[in-house]
Design a protein around this motif. Sequence first.
Motif, PDB file in Angstrom:
ATOM      1  N   ARG A 112       1.093  -1.339   0.345  1.00  0.00           N
ATOM      2  CA  ARG A 112       0.085  -0.258   0.098  1.00  0.00           C
ATOM      3  C   ARG A 112       0.615   1.211  -0.034  1.00  0.00           C
ATOM      4  O   ARG A 112       1.450   1.745   0.817  1.00  0.00           O
ATOM      5  CB  ARG A 112      -0.837  -0.344   1.052  1.00  0.00           C
ATOM      6  CG  ARG A 112      -1.629  -1.014   0.902  1.00  0.00           C
ATOM      7  CD  ARG A 112      -2.632  -0.868   2.757  1.00  0.00           C
ATOM      8  NE  ARG A 112      -0.766  -1.614   3.565  1.00  0.00           N
ATOM      9  CZ  ARG A 112      -1.580  -2.005   4.849  1.00  0.00           C
ATOM     10  NH1 ARG A 112      -2.243  -1.873   5.689  1.00  0.00           N
ATOM     11  NH2 ARG A 112      -0.482  -1.667   5.708  1.00  0.00           N
ATOM     12  N   LEU A 113       0.628   2.102  -0.718  1.00  0.00           N
ATOM     13  CA  LEU A 113       1.180   3.328  -1.210  1.00  0.00           C
ATOM     14  C   LEU A 113       0.332   4.773  -1.263  1.00  0.00           C
ATOM     15  O   LEU A 113      -0.256   4.523  -1.742  1.00  0.00           O
ATOM     16  CB  LEU A 113       2.308   3.365  -2.827  1.00  0.00           C
ATOM     17  CG  LEU A 113       2.706   4.219  -2.894  1.00  0.00           C
ATOM     18  CD1 LEU A 113       4.834   4.778  -1.849  1.00  0.00           C
ATOM     19  CD2 LEU A 113       3.875   4.441  -4.817  1.00  0.00           C
ATOM     20  N   GLY A 114       1.767   5.793  -0.723  1.00  0.00           N
ATOM     21  CA  GLY A 114       0.638   6.666  -0.669  1.00  0.00           C
ATOM     22  C   GLY A 114       1.151   7.800  -0.895  1.00  0.00           C
ATOM     23  O   GLY A 114       2.615   7.996  -1.168  1.00  0.00           O
ATOM     24  N   VAL A 115       1.059   8.738  -1.727  1.00  0.00           N
ATOM     25  CA  VAL A 115       1.582   9.511  -3.004  1.00  0.00           C
ATOM     26  C   VAL A 115       0.404  11.021  -2.557  1.00  0.00           C
ATOM     27  O   VAL A 115      -0.456  11.214  -2.502  1.00  0.00           O
ATOM     28  CB  VAL A 115       1.079   9.117  -4.313  1.00  0.00           C
ATOM     29  CG1 VAL A 115       2.103   7.699  -4.799  1.00  0.00           C
ATOM     30  CG2 VAL A 115      -0.113   8.685  -4.621  1.00  0.00           C
ATOM     31  N   PRO A 116       1.397  12.623  -3.312  1.00  0.00           N
ATOM     32  CA  PRO A 116       0.702  13.591  -3.106  1.00  0.00           C
ATOM     33  C   PRO A 116      -0.705  13.401  -3.865  1.00  0.00           C
ATOM     34  O   PRO A 116      -0.074  13.165  -4.852  1.00  0.00           O
ATOM     35  CB  PRO A 116       1.595  14.470  -3.284  1.00  0.00           C
ATOM     36  CG  PRO A 116       2.811  13.356  -2.195  1.00  0.00           C
ATOM     37  CD  PRO A 116       2.293  12.098  -2.635  1.00  0.00           C
ATOM     38  N   GLU A 117      -1.212  14.452  -3.199  1.00  0.00           N
ATOM     39  CA  GLU A 117      -2.373  14.893  -3.806  1.00  0.00           C
ATOM     40  C   GLU A 117      -1.844  15.348  -6.360  1.00  0.00           C
ATOM     41  O   GLU A 117      -2.347  15.355  -6.808  1.00  0.00           O
ATOM     42  CB  GLU A 117      -3.399  15.893  -3.478  1.00  0.00           C
ATOM     43  CG  GLU A 117      -4.056  15.265  -2.847  1.00  0.00           C
ATOM     44  CD  GLU A 117      -5.393  14.471  -3.421  1.00  0.00           C
ATOM     45  OE1 GLU A 117      -5.459  14.333  -4.884  1.00  0.00           O
ATOM     46  OE2 GLU A 117      -6.356  14.054  -2.418  1.00  0.00           O
ATOM     47  N   ASP A 118      -1.251  16.451  -5.212  1.00  0.00           N
ATOM     48  CA  ASP A 118      -0.192  16.810  -6.313  1.00  0.00           C
ATOM     49  C   ASP A 118       0.693  16.229  -7.602  1.00  0.00           C
ATOM     50  O   ASP A 118       1.363  16.705  -7.991  1.00  0.00           O
ATOM     51  CB  ASP A 118       0.424  18.298  -6.371  1.00  0.00           C
ATOM     52  CG  ASP A 118       1.042  18.347  -5.338  1.00  0.00           C
ATOM     53  OD1 ASP A 118       1.078  17.461  -4.324  1.00  0.00           O
ATOM     54  OD2 ASP A 118       2.458  18.800  -5.758  1.00  0.00           O
TER      55      ASP A 118
ATOM     56  N   ASP B 137       1.082   6.140  10.524  1.00  0.00           N
ATOM     57  CA  ASP B 137       1.148   5.654  11.720  1.00  0.00           C
ATOM     58  C   ASP B 137       0.439   5.012  12.127  1.00  0.00           C
ATOM     59  O   ASP B 137       0.317   4.173  13.325  1.00  0.00           O
ATOM     60  CB  ASP B 137       0.952   7.005  12.950  1.00  0.00           C
ATOM     61  CG  ASP B 137       1.699   8.014  12.421  1.00  0.00           C
ATOM     62  OD1 ASP B 137       3.355   8.100  12.343  1.00  0.00           O
ATOM     63  OD2 ASP B 137       1.845   9.145  12.026  1.00  0.00           O
ATOM     64  N   ALA B 138      -1.018   4.857  11.330  1.00  0.00           N
ATOM     65  CA  ALA B 138      -1.671   4.008  11.775  1.00  0.00           C
ATOM     66  C   ALA B 138      -2.334   2.928  10.928  1.00  0.00           C
ATOM     67  O   ALA B 138      -2.858   1.389  11.266  1.00  0.00           O
ATOM     68  CB  ALA B 138      -3.845   4.281  10.822  1.00  0.00           C
ATOM     69  N   ARG B 139      -0.852   2.471  10.335  1.00  0.00           N
ATOM     70  CA  ARG B 139      -0.644   1.440   9.823  1.00  0.00           C
ATOM     71  C   ARG B 139      -1.286   1.134   8.395  1.00  0.00           C
ATOM     72  O   ARG B 139      -1.484  -0.230   7.870  1.00  0.00           O
ATOM     73  CB  ARG B 139       0.022  -0.045  10.579  1.00  0.00           C
ATOM     74  CG  ARG B 139       0.939   0.242  11.653  1.00  0.00           C
ATOM     75  CD  ARG B 139       1.227  -0.558  12.415  1.00  0.00           C
ATOM     76  NE  ARG B 139       2.787  -1.178  12.957  1.00  0.00           N
ATOM     77  CZ  ARG B 139       3.296  -1.750  13.555  1.00  0.00           C
ATOM     78  NH1 ARG B 139       2.460  -2.991  13.583  1.00  0.00           N
ATOM     79  NH2 ARG B 139       4.235  -1.431  14.605  1.00  0.00           N
ATOM     80  N   GLU B 140      -2.207   1.711   7.925  1.00  0.00           N
ATOM     81  CA  GLU B 140      -3.023   1.784   7.425  1.00  0.00           C
ATOM     82  C   GLU B 140      -2.306   1.918   5.312  1.00  0.00           C
ATOM     83  O   GLU B 140      -2.915   1.158   4.691  1.00  0.00           O
ATOM     84  CB  GLU B 140      -4.596   2.871   6.419  1.00  0.00           C
ATOM     85  CG  GLU B 140      -4.904   2.455   8.274  1.00  0.00           C
ATOM     86  CD  GLU B 140      -6.229   3.677   7.847  1.00  0.00           C
ATOM     87  OE1 GLU B 140      -6.500   4.123   7.021  1.00  0.00           O
ATOM     88  OE2 GLU B 140      -6.376   4.289   9.753  1.00  0.00           O
ATOM     89  N   ILE B 141      -0.686   2.222   5.566  1.00  0.00           N
ATOM     90  CA  ILE B 141      -0.585   2.053   3.884  1.00  0.00           C
ATOM     91  C   ILE B 141       1.182   1.575   5.300  1.00  0.00           C
ATOM     92  O   ILE B 141       1.549   1.983   5.539  1.00  0.00           O
ATOM     93  CB  ILE B 141      -0.019   3.540   4.111  1.00  0.00           C
ATOM     94  CG1 ILE B 141       0.181   4.530   4.198  1.00  0.00           C
ATOM     95  CG2 ILE B 141      -1.868   3.912   3.231  1.00  0.00           C
ATOM     96  CD1 ILE B 141      -0.049   6.192   3.435  1.00  0.00           C
ATOM     97  N   ASP B 142       1.935   1.789   3.487  1.00  0.00           N
ATOM     98  CA  ASP B 142       3.318   0.880   3.833  1.00  0.00           C
ATOM     99  C   ASP B 142       4.199   1.480   4.266  1.00  0.00           C
ATOM    100  O   ASP B 142       5.350   2.403   4.277  1.00  0.00           O
ATOM    101  CB  ASP B 142       3.530  -0.589   2.929  1.00  0.00           C
ATOM    102  CG  ASP B 142       2.991  -1.291   3.406  1.00  0.00           C
ATOM    103  OD1 ASP B 142       2.683  -2.100   4.821  1.00  0.00           O
ATOM    104  OD2 ASP B 142       2.016  -1.715   2.711  1.00  0.00           O
ATOM    105  N   LEU B 143       3.719   2.636   2.488  1.00  0.00           N
ATOM    106  CA  LEU B 143       5.015   3.531   2.130  1.00  0.00           C
ATOM    107  C   LEU B 143       4.795   4.859   2.020  1.00  0.00           C
ATOM    108  O   LEU B 143       2.785   4.539   1.669  1.00  0.00           O
ATOM    109  CB  LEU B 143       5.754   3.071   1.363  1.00  0.00           C
ATOM    110  CG  LEU B 143       6.993   2.209   1.163  1.00  0.00           C
ATOM    111  CD1 LEU B 143       7.320   1.668   0.146  1.00  0.00           C
ATOM    112  CD2 LEU B 143       7.854   2.564   2.972  1.00  0.00           C
ATOM    113  N   ALA B 144       4.814   6.671   2.033  1.00  0.00           N
ATOM    114  CA  ALA B 144       4.424   7.074   1.590  1.00  0.00           C
ATOM    115  C   ALA B 144       5.193   8.023   0.594  1.00  0.00           C
ATOM    116  O   ALA B 144       6.184   7.867   1.562  1.00  0.00           O
ATOM    117  CB  ALA B 144       3.395   8.140   3.022  1.00  0.00           C
ATOM    118  N   LEU B 145       4.856   9.177   0.010  1.00  0.00           N
ATOM    119  CA  LEU B 145       6.021   9.876  -1.211  1.00  0.00           C
ATOM    120  C   LEU B 145       4.818  10.919  -0.311  1.00  0.00           C
ATOM    121  O   LEU B 145       3.785  11.379  -0.675  1.00  0.00           O
ATOM    122  CB  LEU B 145       5.728   9.893  -2.281  1.00  0.00           C
ATOM    123  CG  LEU B 145       6.786   9.215  -3.211  1.00  0.00           C
ATOM    124  CD1 LEU B 145       6.043   8.362  -4.729  1.00  0.00           C
ATOM    125  CD2 LEU B 145       8.053   9.468  -2.817  1.00  0.00           C
TER     126      LEU B 145
END
Length: 291
Positions: free
Chosen positions: A98-104, A141-149
Amino acid sequence: MSFGFDLDLLKTYAAVIDSGGFTKAAERVHLTQSTVSQQIKKLEGNLGTLLLRRDKSTGTIETTEAGELLLSYARRLLATAEEAAEVMRKPSAPRTVRLGVPEDFAGRRLIDLLTGFSAASPHIRLDTVSGWSAELRRLLDAREIDLALIKREPGDGPCIASWTEDLIWVESATHAAKTDPVPLAVFPVGCIYRDRAIRAIERNGRRWRIAYTSQGLMGVQAAVASGLGISLLPSDAVLPEHRKLNSSEGFDDQPASEIALIKGRGPLSPEVKSLGQFLRHSLDKQLSSSR
């Protein structure tokens, strides 16, 4: 003395009983009759008990009490072994990262990046969510994603990798905006570009107003191009329809911001590490070539 059951011996043993004799069993398991006999003797020797009684006059066989007991276990062991072999022959289910990315950060550049990863790692399923940096930190922090940009001030905490991002003041190339107060085309509260722009204008003792707010990069770009407002954008988001502003016009150069690849508190799985390495390598190439 301990020993493990030899599945080949159990398979031969079951074949002898199911076929009613050594000759037919030999055909079933593709062995010679003498080899079948040797395997049954070996199995009996391992167990230390007689399993089969053979009537030489008729050629028939019957199981002893121990042989009957062993047969029930042999069938279960062989079935379990076949089930395990079948499972191992099937391709394993993909592991999800699970990856999080910025809106822009969304758009063609991100799509190309994620498509490249999926093609290179078909055994990994990628779930991607977009959001503002503060929200992505919360999800980590909630462990809902694994990595984030995320977009952040340089050096704001540990990271797997980071890249500098040049920021440019821009207005419309054809519709100059009135600058008292400065009309801002910005992202929502929590965006580093918005915060930077407001602080810079206030440091110069100037007034500002929010003229346009958009969740997406394209909205802010369009608002600037049409003359609705002035914005502070990363250099690779500046369009031909934009005009860069400089310090002589009251818009001082801004220090670079940072794109950072960060993880949560827990250990990384091999699949998450694989995605992290791919992003690090790909963004090194992608961002350096855009400068």
